[in-house]
Design an enzyme around this catalytic site. Structure first.
Site, mmCIF file in Angstrom:
data_model
loop_
_atom_site.group_PDB
_atom_site.id
_atom_site.type_symbol
_atom_site.label_atom_id
_atom_site.label_comp_id
_atom_site.label_asym_id
_atom_site.label_seq_id
_atom_site.Cartn_x
_atom_site.Cartn_y
_atom_site.Cartn_z
ATOM 1 C CG ASP A 78 2.421 -0.166 -3.300
ATOM 2 O OD1 ASP A 78 3.148 0.444 -2.489
ATOM 3 O OD2 ASP A 78 2.095 -1.358 -3.141
ATOM 4 C CB ALA B 285 -4.954 1.450 -2.122
ATOM 5 C CG ASN C 196 5.205 1.013 1.917
ATOM 6 O OD1 ASN C 196 4.031 1.301 2.087
ATOM 7 N ND2 ASN C 196 5.704 0.809 0.719
#
Length: 335
Positions: free
Chosen positions: A278, A276, A167
């Protein structure tokens, strides 16, 4: 199927309605979000025992955020209160050839001000089988980076498996003088499962991987396995954007002894793509915790990430029957 602890910041997302620009009409829709919280909700909806560890302000905003998680079955006993404000982010949804745009407003939040001394990991990890972290937490600043490192170290010491979603958020890292490659590398070194593609691996290892084709994807995965002996699985997606309403998505799962990759799925009529990734993480963890093989697990991840595009808000709210229907190609009304 085990208890999953998710550690990260709870946020409020303020979204321009419809396809408007921010404050075009002076109205905003509110959703509760946060990468790790989205995973907790997604897994809870699939029948897993999940708990959130975070910090929110002691006010109506913090209460509402924690309450939203409880509504979907997430244990929020580990969501404490502290000095600081509620973290926010603003979204202008994309349309046609105009991409979506995010503005962060998270400086000085209760979570960003918390440090490792604010979390009793001996108690918080009691009975846990998995700790889920992401690279967003250390991107918030030195206190948050220390808190993420402490969480990973505590889980490792207790024999709790760790999943880590890279991320990478350039906007957040640019706000302070941290070294993202070094900090993220230290966290991945503790992880058993990595959510990240060839670009994430390039950042971690200081090497270039083109990512074109299964062979190059496998090369990046093998380099990561060599660099991080504790890793057992690497999960990633490949997304090709036609416009804001139409994407093509494929998913891949690499193990040390083999790999599985889906074909591309056309996702059209997109309602909301935020979260999306996650949802994909929740699908992969669901497959793994349910004892499924690589192929079934990667298809569960693909199903959940594709379905999330149909739903407003940050989190996946789908059940196993929805995954089954997606994989069976059921598109007609279920009566």
């Amino acid at each position: 199927m085990g208890k999953i602890i998710c550690f990260g910041e709870l946020l409020l997302r303020l979204t321009a309605p419809g396809r408007e620009l921010l404050l075009q009409s002076g109205r905003l829709d509110v959703h509760v979000g946060g990468a790790e919280a989205n995973v907790a909700v997604g897994l809870a909806r699939l029948g897993h025992e999940t708990a959130m560890v975070s910090r929110v302000p002691a006010n109506a905003l913090g209460d509402a955020a924690a309450g939203a998680l409880r509504r979907f079955g997430v244990d929020t006993a580990g969501v404490g209160t502290g000095e600081g404000r509620m973290g926010l982010y603003f979204l202008s949804p994309g349309a046609g050839l105009r991409p979506s745009e995010i503005v962060y407003d998270r400086d000085g939040s209760a979570f960003a001000r918390a440090g490792p001394e604010d979390f009793d990991w001996d108690a918080l990890l009691a009975g846990a089988d998995l700790l889920h972290l992401s690279g967003i937490t250390p991107a918030l600043g030195p206190r948050s980076a220390d808190a993420a490192r402490a969480a990973a170290a505590a889980a490792k010491a207790k024999g709790v498996a760790i999943s880590f979603d890279g991320n990478y958020r350039a906007q957040l890292w640019s706000r302070w003088d941290g070294d993202p490659a070094a900090i993220l590398k230290a966290l991945v070194d503790q992880a058993d499962i990595l959510f990240g593609n060839h670009r994430d691996i390039s950042l971690l290892l200081g090497r270039d991987f083109s990512g074109e084709g299964p062979e190059r994807r496998r090369e990046a995965a093998e380099a990561a396995f060599a660099a991080f002996p504790g890793l057992t699985l690497i999960a990633s997606t490949a997304r090709h954007v036609t416009d804001a309403d139409t994407h093509r998505i494929a998913a891949r799962l690499d193990g040390r002894e083999g790999w599985a990759q889906t074909g591309e799925k056309v996702v059209a009529g997109i309602v909301d793509r935020i979260g999306a990734g996650d949802a994909f993480a929740a699908g992969i963890l669901h497959g793994m915790l349910s004892g499924q093989d690589l192929d079934r697990t990667v298809h569960a991840g693909l199903a959940l990430t594709c379905l999330k595009h149909s739903l407003p808000g940050d989190a996946s709210l789908f059940a196993q029957r929805d995954i089954d229907a997606f994989l069976a190609g059921e598109l007609d009304v279920r009566r």
